[in-house]
Design an enzyme around this catalytic site. Structure first.
Site, PDB file in Angstrom:
ATOM      1  N   HIS A 437       0.777  -1.690  -0.116  1.00  0.00           N
ATOM      2  CA  HIS A 437       0.079  -0.003   0.045  1.00  0.00           C
ATOM      3  C   HIS A 437       0.880   1.377   0.341  1.00  0.00           C
ATOM      4  O   HIS A 437       2.064   1.732   0.344  1.00  0.00           O
ATOM      5  CB  HIS A 437      -0.957  -0.429   1.212  1.00  0.00           C
ATOM      6  CG  HIS A 437      -0.074   0.177   2.590  1.00  0.00           C
ATOM      7  ND1 HIS A 437      -0.544   0.884   2.873  1.00  0.00           N
ATOM      8  CD2 HIS A 437       0.028  -1.195   3.229  1.00  0.00           C
ATOM      9  CE1 HIS A 437       0.239   1.425   4.301  1.00  0.00           C
ATOM     10  NE2 HIS A 437       0.753  -0.296   4.519  1.00  0.00           N
ATOM     11  N   CYS A 456       2.409  -4.977   7.025  1.00  0.00           N
ATOM     12  CA  CYS A 456       2.174  -4.782   5.653  1.00  0.00           C
ATOM     13  C   CYS A 456       3.539  -4.137   5.195  1.00  0.00           C
ATOM     14  O   CYS A 456       4.007  -3.709   5.741  1.00  0.00           O
ATOM     15  CB  CYS A 456       0.754  -4.077   5.496  1.00  0.00           C
ATOM     16  SG  CYS A 456      -0.510  -5.643   5.972  1.00  0.00           S
TER      17      CYS A 456
END
Length: 540
Positions: A437, A456
C-alpha cells in the site's frame, strides 16, 4: 537460458513470531494459477542409447540388502532403470564413462555445495570407484547401482534441500520445488556435465562460487579486528587505512595500493561500494557501522551464504509473465516482466515485533482511496489508549466507529490523504492480512533500515505500481488512475490477470553487477537454519 536476475529476489523464510496484519479481510481463495501442478517441473533429456549392457532387475534388490541405509532412494532407482530396460548407465565397454567421474567428484565435495551432511557408504563408494581398472571388460554392478543411488541422494540434498518437514517447521509458505530426477539423470548422461541445466536458479551457483572464495579467504587470511577511534574521512591519513585497504582488497572492493596510508579517492569509492553491497548508509565515510561490518568474521559470512543457498534449493521453478518480488531484509520491491527487471523501489516492512509474513500470493485488486479497517490488535494496544487521553482522537484522525466486537469498537479510517494506507492499496487475498500500500509517511523511505510497519508493506512508488498493474486495461489510463487517487470514494479494480507476488527473505545474494550482497538478519531467521545445516560439521 532463463534470466538469473529474478532469482535472488525470491527466496524466503518465515519467523516464528505472532503475525499481525494491517486489516485486510482474511480471504482464503483458490489461486487461478495452479501453483503446485505447474511447479512440478520436469527437466527432461534424451534417454541413453546404450542398450548392449543390461542386468537382472533382482540386482537392485540385492544391492539394497547390502546397503540398507540408502533405502530412501530405492523407488527412484527402480523407476530409473525400469524406464531404460535395466541397461547400465555409467559403463561403456566395461569402463566408467566421464559423467561417472563428474558425479563422484561432486559427491565427495559436498561441502562446496554448502552441505555438511555425511553421505551414507562414502568409503564403499570410494572403494568401488577406484576398483575399476583400464583392463576391466565387465561393468561392476555394485558400482553402477551405488552411483545411481548416490546420484539421487546427492540431487535431493543439493537441488531440493532439507526435507519439507524442516521448511514447514520454519513456516515456509511456498510450494516446494519438485523435480523429476529420473529424467534429469538421463539429461546428465547425455550432456556429461552435472551443471548442465541444473534444476536450481543460477543464483545458487553464484553463491556457491562466493562460498568457495570465502572459504579460501578463511583458510589463508588472518581476519584481525580493525580498530578505529574516530570516523575517517577522505583526505585523512592513518596507519589503520592500510589495514582497511588490505581488507577491502581481499573482499574485492578495492584494487589500489594497499600500502598507502592516505584516505584517497580510490578508497572513498571502494568504501561506498562496500557500503552499498552491505546495505549500509552510503556516505563514503569509515564510521562505526562500516568498521563493524568490515570486522564481521568470515565464518559468519560463510554461514550466511550457506543459509541462503539452502533457501534457493527450496524455490519452485516456474516462469511468469509479470512478477512482483519483495526482499524483506533489502527493503526493496522489484518489478519484473518476462524475467527482465523493469524497475525497483524502496519499501517499508514490518518491525521485528510485527514481522512481515514471507509467502507467495497473487495480486487481484487495486483499491483506490481505501478505507483502513484497523485490526483488533491495533485498536486494543494503541487506539484505545489514544482515545482515553484525547476524546477527539477519532475525529481528528478521520476515523469512525462502525460497530462493536469482542468488547472492542470496530474502527476504520476514512479515505483521504491522511489515511495510513495512503491513496491506493494492492490486495492479494491471503490469510496473513498482508498487502502492499501507499503511505502518507514518505520520509521513512529515506531511512537505510526500513522496518517500521505492523506487517504490511508500504511502497515508495505506488502510482507507478498501479500503472504497471493496470497497463493492459484500456479503461484505466494514467489520467484516470491519477483522478481516482485524488477524489471520490473507495474504488475496487479487479485485475484481468492476477500477478504473482513473492514476499522474500534473502540476507545474502549476488546482484546484477555480480557482486556479493549481505543484509542484516532483521528477523533473526538465519541462525536456526544455519545450526540445522551445519549440525554434522560440529560433530567433526
Amino acid at each position: 537460458m532463463r534470466n538469473p536476475r529474478i532469482c535472488y529476489m525470491l527466496t524466503l523464510l518465515l519467523s516464528s513470531f505472532t503475525l499481525i496484519g494491517c486489516g485486510q479481510p482474511v480471504v482464503k481463495e483458490k489461486s487461478g494459477y495452479d501453483v503446485q501442478e505447474n511447479w512440478d517441473q520436469s527437466i527432461k533429456g534424451s534417454f541413453s542409447k546404450q542398450t548392449e549392457l543390461a542386468f537382472d532387475s533382482l540386482e537392485i534388490e540385492h544391492f539394497f540388502n547390502i546397503y540398507p541405509q540408502i533405502n530412501e532412494v530405492k523407488k527412484d532407482v527402480y523407476t530409473f532403470y525400469s524406464g531404460r530396460a535395466y541397461n547400465y548407465a555409467w559403463f561403456e565397454n566395461g569402463k566408467t564413462i566421464e559423467q561417472a567421474g563428474n558425479l563422484y567428484n561432486r559427491i565427495i565435495n559436498l561441502e562446496e555445495e554448502g552441505i555438511y551432511e555425511t553421505i551414507p557408504y562414502r568409503k564403499d563408494l570410494d572403494s568401488l570407484f577406484y576398483s575399476v581398472t583400464e583392463y576391466q571388460k565387465k561393468p561392476n554392478i555394485l558400482l553402477e547401482l551405488m552411483l545411481t543411488a548416490q546420484y539421487f541422494a546427492f540431487s535431493k540434498l543439493s537441488w531440493e534441500g532439507m526435507d519439507q518437514s524442516v521448511s514447514e517447521s520454519l513456516k515456509w509458505h511456498l510450494p516446494r520445488k519438485k523435480v523429476n530426477y529420473e529424467y534429469y539423470l538421463d539429461s546428465l548422461l547425455k550432456y556429461k556435465d552435472l551443471n548442465t541445466k541444473e534444476p536450481v536458479y543460477r543464483q545458487y551457483a553464484l553463491l556457491k562460487d562466493y562460498l568457495k572464495k570465502y572459504k579460501a579467504l578463511d583458510r589463508l587470511s588472518n581476519w584481525n579486528t580493525i580498530k578505529v577511534s574516530a570516523t575517517l574521512n577522505q583526505g585523512d591519513t592513518s596507519k589503520t587505512i592500510t589495514e582497511i585497504k588490505g581488507r577491502l582488497y581481499l573482499l574485492e572492493d578495492y584494487k589500489g595500493d594497499t600500502t598507502n596510508a592516505v584516505f584517497d579517492e580510490g578508497l572513498f569509492k571502494a568504501i561506498k561500494g562496500f557500503q552499498k553491497r552491505n546495505g549500509l548508509s552510503i556516505d563514503g565515510k569509515i564510521g562505526p557501522e562500516t568498521i563493524h561490518t568490515l570486522n564481521i568474521p568470515l565464518r559468519s559470512r560463510i554461514r550466511q551464504i550457506i543459509v541462503n543457498m539452502e533457501r534457493n534449493r527450496w524455490l519452485p521453478v516456474a516462469a511468469f509473465k509479470d512478477v512482483l518480488a519483495v526482499n524483506i531484509p533489502d527493503f526493496k520491491l522489484h518489478v519484473f516482466h518476462a524475467d527482465t527487471l523493469l524497475w525497483s523501489c524502496n519499501v517499508v516492512v514490518g518491525q521485528s515485533s510485527h514481522p512481515t509474513t514471507v509467502f507467495y500470493g497473487e495480486v487481484k485488486y487495486v483499491v483506490f482511496r481505501p478505507y483502513w479497517n484497523i485490526p483488533e490488535s491495533i485498536v486494543r494496544n494503541e487506539i484505545l489508549q489514544n482515545i482515553r487521553s484525547n476524546s477527539d482522537y477519532i475525529a481528528t484522525h478521520d476515523m469512525e466507529i462502525t460497530g462493536y466486537k469482542n468488547g472492542l469498537p470496530i474502527i476504520r479510517q476514512k479515505p483521504g490523504a491522511n489515511n495510513s494506507l495512503g491513496l491506493v492499496k494492492f490486495l492479494f487475498p491471503n490469510s496473513y492480512n498482508t498487502y502492499l500500500h501507499d503511505t502518507p509517511a514518505k520520509s521513512l523511505f529515506g531511512e537505510t533500515s526500513r522496518a517500521f510497519s505492523h506487517g504490511c508493506i508500504r511502497v515508495e512508488e505506488p502510482i507507478k505500481l498501479a500503472n504497471f498493474l493496470l497497463r493492459n486495461d484500456a479503461a484505466w489510463t494514467p489520467e484516470k488512475i491519477n483522478s481516482a487517487m485524488k477524489s471520490g470514494g473507495e474504488t475496487y479494480v479487479t485485475l484481468k490477470n492476477k500477478v504473482p507476488v513473492f514476499i522474500a527473505y534473502f540476507t545474502a545474494f549476488v546482484g546484477q553487477d555480480e557482486k556479493l550482497n549481505f543484509r542484516k538478519d532483521i528477523y533473526d531467521l538465519d541462525e536456526n537454519l544455519a545450526d540445522m545445516l551445519l549440525e554434522d560439521s560440529k560433530k567433526d
